[in-house]
Design a protein around this motif. Sequence first.
Motif, PDB file in Angstrom:
ATOM      1  N   GLY A 197     -19.181  -7.780  24.051  1.00  0.00           N
ATOM      2  CA  GLY A 197     -18.885  -9.207  24.176  1.00  0.00           C
ATOM      3  C   GLY A 197     -17.418  -9.544  24.351  1.00  0.00           C
ATOM      4  N   MET A 198     -16.561  -8.544  24.190  1.00  0.00           N
ATOM      5  CA  MET A 198     -15.124  -8.811  24.299  1.00  0.00           C
ATOM      6  C   MET A 198     -14.629  -8.667  25.736  1.00  0.00           C
ATOM      7  SD  MET A 198     -13.662  -9.660  21.487  1.00  0.00           S
ATOM      8  CE  MET A 198     -14.886 -10.366  20.411  1.00  0.00           C
ATOM      9  N   GLY A 199     -13.555  -9.337  26.034  1.00  0.00           N
ATOM     10  CA  GLY A 199     -12.934  -9.241  27.335  1.00  0.00           C
ATOM     11  C   GLY A 199     -11.509  -9.777  27.299  1.00  0.00           C
ATOM     12  N   VAL A 200     -10.785  -9.550  28.379  1.00  0.00           N
ATOM     13  CA  VAL A 200      -9.445 -10.106  28.544  1.00  0.00           C
ATOM     14  C   VAL A 200      -9.347 -10.691  29.948  1.00  0.00           C
ATOM     15  CG1 VAL A 200      -6.990  -9.597  28.751  1.00  0.00           C
ATOM     16  CG2 VAL A 200      -8.306  -8.588  26.884  1.00  0.00           C
ATOM     17  N   ALA A 201      -8.834 -11.911  30.014  1.00  0.00           N
ATOM     18  CA  ALA A 201      -8.684 -12.594  31.296  1.00  0.00           C
ATOM     19  C   ALA A 201      -7.209 -12.853  31.569  1.00  0.00           C
ATOM     20  CB  ALA A 201      -9.454 -13.916  31.288  1.00  0.00           C
ATOM     21  N   TRP A 202      -6.893 -13.020  32.848  1.00  0.00           N
ATOM     22  CA  TRP A 202      -5.564 -13.457  33.270  1.00  0.00           C
ATOM     23  C   TRP A 202      -5.695 -14.835  33.913  1.00  0.00           C
ATOM     24  CZ3 TRP A 202      -0.901 -11.244  32.292  1.00  0.00           C
ATOM     25  CH2 TRP A 202      -0.892  -9.922  31.833  1.00  0.00           C
ATOM     26  N   VAL A 203      -4.751 -15.687  33.570  1.00  0.00           N
ATOM     27  CA  VAL A 203      -4.703 -17.054  34.070  1.00  0.00           C
ATOM     28  C   VAL A 203      -3.252 -17.354  34.417  1.00  0.00           C
ATOM     29  CG1 VAL A 203      -5.039 -19.492  33.470  1.00  0.00           C
ATOM     30  CG2 VAL A 203      -6.656 -17.758  32.638  1.00  0.00           C
ATOM     31  N   ARG A 204      -3.017 -18.098  35.480  1.00  0.00           N
ATOM     32  CA  ARG A 204      -1.635 -18.464  35.800  1.00  0.00           C
ATOM     33  C   ARG A 204      -1.496 -19.976  35.931  1.00  0.00           C
ATOM     34  NH1 ARG A 204      -0.547 -16.597  42.110  1.00  0.00           N
ATOM     35  NH2 ARG A 204      -2.049 -18.018  43.093  1.00  0.00           N
ATOM     36  N   GLN A 205      -0.252 -20.421  35.830  1.00  0.00           N
ATOM     37  CA  GLN A 205       0.034 -21.847  35.900  1.00  0.00           C
ATOM     38  C   GLN A 205       1.359 -22.050  36.624  1.00  0.00           C
ATOM     39  OE1 GLN A 205       0.649 -23.859  32.096  1.00  0.00           O
ATOM     40  NE2 GLN A 205      -0.382 -25.678  32.898  1.00  0.00           N
ATOM     41  N   PRO A 206       1.310 -22.485  37.884  1.00  0.00           N
ATOM     42  CA  PRO A 206       2.562 -22.817  38.602  1.00  0.00           C
ATOM     43  C   PRO A 206       3.261 -23.963  37.899  1.00  0.00           C
ATOM     44  CG  PRO A 206       0.709 -22.602  40.116  1.00  0.00           C
ATOM     45  CD  PRO A 206       0.139 -22.627  38.742  1.00  0.00           C
ATOM     46  N   PRO A 207       4.561 -24.074  38.071  1.00  0.00           N
ATOM     47  CA  PRO A 207       5.299 -25.148  37.385  1.00  0.00           C
ATOM     48  C   PRO A 207       4.711 -26.522  37.666  1.00  0.00           C
ATOM     49  CG  PRO A 207       6.811 -23.607  38.401  1.00  0.00           C
ATOM     50  CD  PRO A 207       5.442 -23.213  38.859  1.00  0.00           C
ATOM     51  N   GLY A 208       4.406 -27.261  36.620  1.00  0.00           N
ATOM     52  CA  GLY A 208       3.900 -28.613  36.765  1.00  0.00           C
ATOM     53  C   GLY A 208       2.466 -28.727  37.248  1.00  0.00           C
ATOM     54  N   LYS A 209       1.762 -27.615  37.339  1.00  0.00           N
ATOM     55  CA  LYS A 209       0.396 -27.657  37.875  1.00  0.00           C
ATOM     56  C   LYS A 209      -0.626 -27.198  36.836  1.00  0.00           C
ATOM     57  CE  LYS A 209       1.714 -27.140  42.707  1.00  0.00           C
ATOM     58  NZ  LYS A 209       1.451 -26.450  44.005  1.00  0.00           N
ATOM     59  N   THR A 210      -1.888 -27.223  37.273  1.00  0.00           N
ATOM     60  CA  THR A 210      -2.947 -26.866  36.348  1.00  0.00           C
ATOM     61  C   THR A 210      -3.106 -25.350  36.241  1.00  0.00           C
ATOM     62  OG1 THR A 210      -5.243 -27.307  35.740  1.00  0.00           O
ATOM     63  CG2 THR A 210      -4.784 -26.933  38.080  1.00  0.00           C
ATOM     64  N   LEU A 211      -4.026 -24.929  35.397  1.00  0.00           N
ATOM     65  CA  LEU A 211      -4.301 -23.523  35.166  1.00  0.00           C
ATOM     66  C   LEU A 211      -5.208 -22.971  36.267  1.00  0.00           C
ATOM     67  CD1 LEU A 211      -5.062 -24.142  31.410  1.00  0.00           C
ATOM     68  CD2 LEU A 211      -3.064 -22.887  32.250  1.00  0.00           C
ATOM     69  N   GLU A 212      -5.002 -21.707  36.605  1.00  0.00           N
ATOM     70  CA  GLU A 212      -5.831 -21.046  37.616  1.00  0.00           C
ATOM     71  C   GLU A 212      -6.272 -19.690  37.073  1.00  0.00           C
ATOM     72  OE1 GLU A 212      -3.814 -19.897  41.215  1.00  0.00           O
ATOM     73  OE2 GLU A 212      -5.694 -19.561  42.311  1.00  0.00           O
ATOM     74  N   TRP A 213      -7.595 -19.486  36.959  1.00  0.00           N
ATOM     75  CA  TRP A 213      -8.114 -18.209  36.504  1.00  0.00           C
ATOM     76  C   TRP A 213      -7.949 -17.162  37.607  1.00  0.00           C
ATOM     77  CZ3 TRP A 213     -12.570 -15.773  38.614  1.00  0.00           C
ATOM     78  CH2 TRP A 213     -12.904 -14.569  37.967  1.00  0.00           C
ATOM     79  N   LEU A 214      -7.547 -15.937  37.213  1.00  0.00           N
ATOM     80  CA  LEU A 214      -7.301 -14.884  38.190  1.00  0.00           C
ATOM     81  C   LEU A 214      -8.335 -13.759  38.110  1.00  0.00           C
ATOM     82  CD1 LEU A 214      -3.435 -14.522  37.744  1.00  0.00           C
ATOM     83  CD2 LEU A 214      -4.674 -15.876  39.456  1.00  0.00           C
ATOM     84  N   ALA A 215      -8.529 -13.209  36.917  1.00  0.00           N
ATOM     85  CA  ALA A 215      -9.395 -12.032  36.785  1.00  0.00           C
ATOM     86  C   ALA A 215      -9.816 -11.866  35.332  1.00  0.00           C
ATOM     87  CB  ALA A 215      -8.676 -10.777  37.263  1.00  0.00           C
ATOM     88  N   VAL A 216     -10.879 -11.088  35.144  1.00  0.00           N
ATOM     89  CA  VAL A 216     -11.347 -10.771  33.796  1.00  0.00           C
ATOM     90  C   VAL A 216     -11.896  -9.356  33.796  1.00  0.00           C
ATOM     91  CG1 VAL A 216     -13.653 -11.744  34.194  1.00  0.00           C
ATOM     92  CG2 VAL A 216     -12.771 -11.548  31.859  1.00  0.00           C
ATOM     93  N   ILE A 217     -11.716  -8.675  32.667  1.00  0.00           N
ATOM     94  CA  ILE A 217     -12.315  -7.364  32.460  1.00  0.00           C
ATOM     95  C   ILE A 217     -13.023  -7.388  31.119  1.00  0.00           C
ATOM     96  CG2 ILE A 217     -10.224  -6.334  31.454  1.00  0.00           C
ATOM     97  CD1 ILE A 217     -11.043  -3.724  33.023  1.00  0.00           C
ATOM     98  N   TYR A 218     -14.235  -6.823  31.073  1.00  0.00           N
ATOM     99  CA  TYR A 218     -15.048  -6.845  29.870  1.00  0.00           C
ATOM    100  C   TYR A 218     -15.135  -5.459  29.218  1.00  0.00           C
ATOM    101  CZ  TYR A 218     -16.625 -11.474  31.348  1.00  0.00           C
ATOM    102  OH  TYR A 218     -16.674 -12.800  31.711  1.00  0.00           O
ATOM    103  N   TRP A 219     -15.672  -5.470  28.020  1.00  0.00           N
ATOM    104  CA  TRP A 219     -15.803  -4.251  27.228  1.00  0.00           C
ATOM    105  C   TRP A 219     -16.609  -3.167  27.956  1.00  0.00           C
ATOM    106  CZ3 TRP A 219     -19.574  -7.707  27.494  1.00  0.00           C
ATOM    107  CH2 TRP A 219     -20.894  -7.278  27.363  1.00  0.00           C
ATOM    108  N   ASP A 220     -17.516  -3.606  28.839  1.00  0.00           N
ATOM    109  CA  ASP A 220     -18.385  -2.657  29.536  1.00  0.00           C
ATOM    110  C   ASP A 220     -17.822  -2.264  30.912  1.00  0.00           C
ATOM    111  OD1 ASP A 220     -20.870  -5.097  30.716  1.00  0.00           O
ATOM    112  OD2 ASP A 220     -18.690  -5.010  30.882  1.00  0.00           O
TER     113      ASP A 220
END
Lengths: 110, 122
Positions: B33-56
């Motif tokens: 059930g665990m995972g790690v995601a990457w998210v980025r945020q350009p200056p002054g803008k909203t969040l953008e999901w990039l990638a995720v990797i899970y335990w499996d």
Amino acid sequence: QSVVTQPPSASATPGQGVTISCSGSSSNIGSNAVNWYQQVPGTAPKLLIYTNDQRPSGVPDRFSGSKSGTSASLAISGLQSEDEADYFCAAWDGSLNGWVFGGGTKLTVL
Amino acid sequence: QITLKESGPTLVKPTQTLTLTCTFSGFSLTTSGMGVAWVRQPPGKTLEWLAVIYWDDDTLYSRSLKSRLTITKDTSKNEVVLAMTGMDPVDTATYYCAQISRNYFYYYMNVWGRGTTVTVSS
């Protein structure tokens, strides 16, 4: 342009309540859970609400979330000056096969 | 207590490859059930999901950036690495890693790192 829509701004005076909306579609909010994040400028986002209406430990019960159809809402009661921040909703999108975030709502406590 | 910390270059040149490392503690990526995601945020803008990797070892990428991204994990070091090729000035942003938790059928980004700011400029 975000797949999920939020009003760009909201404001209220201390002690009042405010509701922030989040509108999506059947592929995201309509079929998946909504999470809310609070971001004070210059800091990282902080989880406020998960799975539509669940509060992590440590989050005051002044914050509550709800979902109906393809829309969700974050309600904040008894506003305090420290609530001034940006608020983002997020949901999994089954068509895009990834998370989508709303454009964010800047809350000003007058 | 769960903590995550991003590390990597603060400045990269256009066309270069960006490599970011997320070092975490307080949970294991071998736990179901665990995972790690990457998210980025350009200056002054909203969040953008990039990638995720899970335990499996399952990995998912943003459709718009999939051709440029690679996410990997090293469970022995409690690290997740994101590589992004072909950097462009529009990729200038703060990059966050976040722990993924699961509640019933739904995953969510739980604890976030402080973020690392990356500027793309020649």
